[in-house]
Design a protein around this motif. Structure first.
Motif, PDB file in Angstrom:
ATOM      1  N   ASP A  69       0.876  -1.166   0.000  1.00 42.01           N
ATOM      2  CA  ASP A  69       0.000   0.000   0.000  1.00 42.01           C
ATOM      3  C   ASP A  69       0.912   1.213   0.000  1.00 42.01           C
ATOM      4  OD1 ASP A  69      -2.924   0.605  -0.024  1.00 42.01           O
ATOM      5  OD2 ASP A  69      -2.249   2.020   1.500  1.00 42.01           O
ATOM      6  N   SER A  70       0.637   2.107  -0.917  1.00 40.21           N
ATOM      7  CA  SER A  70       1.583   3.201  -1.117  1.00 40.21           C
ATOM      8  C   SER A  70       0.846   4.462  -1.528  1.00 40.21           C
ATOM      9  CB  SER A  70       2.609   2.801  -2.187  1.00 40.21           C
ATOM     10  OG  SER A  70       1.959   2.218  -3.298  1.00 40.21           O
ATOM     11  N   GLY A  71       1.568   5.561  -1.530  1.00 43.51           N
ATOM     12  CA  GLY A  71       0.951   6.815  -1.930  1.00 43.51           C
ATOM     13  C   GLY A  71       1.911   7.974  -1.821  1.00 43.51           C
ATOM     14  N   LEU A  72       1.393   9.123  -2.160  1.00 45.86           N
ATOM     15  CA  LEU A  72       2.183  10.342  -2.211  1.00 45.86           C
ATOM     16  C   LEU A  72       1.726  11.260  -1.083  1.00 45.86           C
ATOM     17  CD1 LEU A  72       4.180  12.052  -3.994  1.00 45.86           C
ATOM     18  CD2 LEU A  72       2.145  12.912  -5.190  1.00 45.86           C
ATOM     19  N   GLU A  73       2.682  11.773  -0.291  1.00 44.51           N
ATOM     20  CA  GLU A  73       2.365  12.732   0.771  1.00 44.51           C
ATOM     21  C   GLU A  73       2.982  14.078   0.425  1.00 44.51           C
ATOM     22  OE1 GLU A  73       1.955   9.796   4.664  1.00 44.51           O
ATOM     23  OE2 GLU A  73       3.807  10.921   4.405  1.00 44.51           O
ATOM     24  N   VAL A  74       2.134  15.092   0.272  1.00 44.54           N
ATOM     25  CA  VAL A  74       2.605  16.427  -0.107  1.00 44.54           C
ATOM     26  C   VAL A  74       2.511  17.330   1.122  1.00 44.54           C
ATOM     27  CG1 VAL A  74       2.289  18.369  -1.677  1.00 44.54           C
ATOM     28  CG2 VAL A  74       1.774  16.046  -2.458  1.00 44.54           C
ATOM     29  N   LYS A  75       3.666  17.919   1.491  1.00 39.75           N
ATOM     30  CA  LYS A  75       3.745  18.715   2.731  1.00 39.75           C
ATOM     31  C   LYS A  75       2.719  19.855   2.741  1.00 39.75           C
ATOM     32  CE  LYS A  75       7.271  21.086   5.423  1.00 39.75           C
ATOM     33  NZ  LYS A  75       8.590  21.712   5.288  1.00 39.75           N
ATOM     34  N   ALA A  76       2.670  20.614   1.649  1.00 40.51           N
ATOM     35  CA  ALA A  76       1.787  21.793   1.611  1.00 40.51           C
ATOM     36  C   ALA A  76       0.303  21.410   1.638  1.00 40.51           C
ATOM     37  CB  ALA A  76       2.084  22.624   0.365  1.00 40.51           C
TER      38      ALA A  76
END
Ligand code: IMP
Length: 190
Positions: A69-76
């Motif tokens: 299970d994976s994904g993208l984490e964007v700080k803003a």
């Protein structure tokens, strides 16, 4: 050779899992092993979702199953799209629409730092082995490259100094969240 079922129907993930694990593993796609349909991801974390997928497929087939299970984490964006990366722009999952929405939500944003996260779980007869991996980078202002899948063309990798969309498969696997998670997992199972 270790025989495991890959609890995913994502062709991009499946190819990377096979390439990263290499010759010591026979990775069988779940559909080929007789599991049809999707497993609903009802967890709130990457680990919970990976465990749900690995356990469901393993118990249905009576074989060891590996889920990512994976994904993208964007700080803003406060960590979004995170566990909702596949469904960011709604159902059904559409990578091009997800990238377009991400670009829209990042319009005018200065701090574009982001990371890919991957949690892998190997489930076999109640035994759980898991590992996580991360890839640090930033979100580009426009798509760059045609390689990979999902958000790759929008992700500039700090390790490679270029977008994942422009990286070769070998380059991406060497530094990716999935490569790192799977290599840690294999060390734990050896
Ligand atoms: P899930 O793990 O099936 O919930 O979906 C993960 C989603 O995150 C994918 O559909 C992609 O949108 C995104 N993603 C995960 N790993 C990668 C990657 O290596 N490159 C690009 N996008 C990724």
């Amino acid at each position: 050779m270790k025989k495991i079922v890959a609890a995913t129907s994502n062709a991009g993930k499946l190819k990377e899992i096979k390439d990263i694990l290499g010759d010591g593993y026979a990775v069988i796609p779940m559909a080929e092993a007789g599991f049809s349909g999707d497993v609903e991801e009802t967890g709130g974390t990457f680990f919970e979702n990976a465990l749900i997928k690995a356990k469901t497929v393993s118990e249905a087939l009576g074989m060891p199953a590996l889920a990512d299970d994976s994904g993208l984490e964007v700080k803003a964006l406060g960590g979004a799209p995170g566990v909702f990366s596949a469904r960011y722009s709604g159902e059904p999952c559409d990578n091009a629409r997800n990238r377009a929405l991400l670009l829209k939500n990042m319009q005018g944003v200065k701090d574009r730092s982001a990371r890919f996260v991957c949690c892998v779980v190997l489930y076999d007869k109640g035994k759980i082995v898991s590992a996580e991996g991360y890839a640090e980078g930033r979100i580009l202002e426009a798509e760059d490259g045609f390689g990979g899948f999902g958000y790759d063309a929008l992700f500039f990798s700090n390790d490679l100094n270029k977008s994942f969309g422009r990286a070769t498969e070998e380059e991406k696997n060497a530094v990716s969240h999935r490569g790192r998670a799977l290599r840690t997992l294999t060390e734990k199972t050896e």
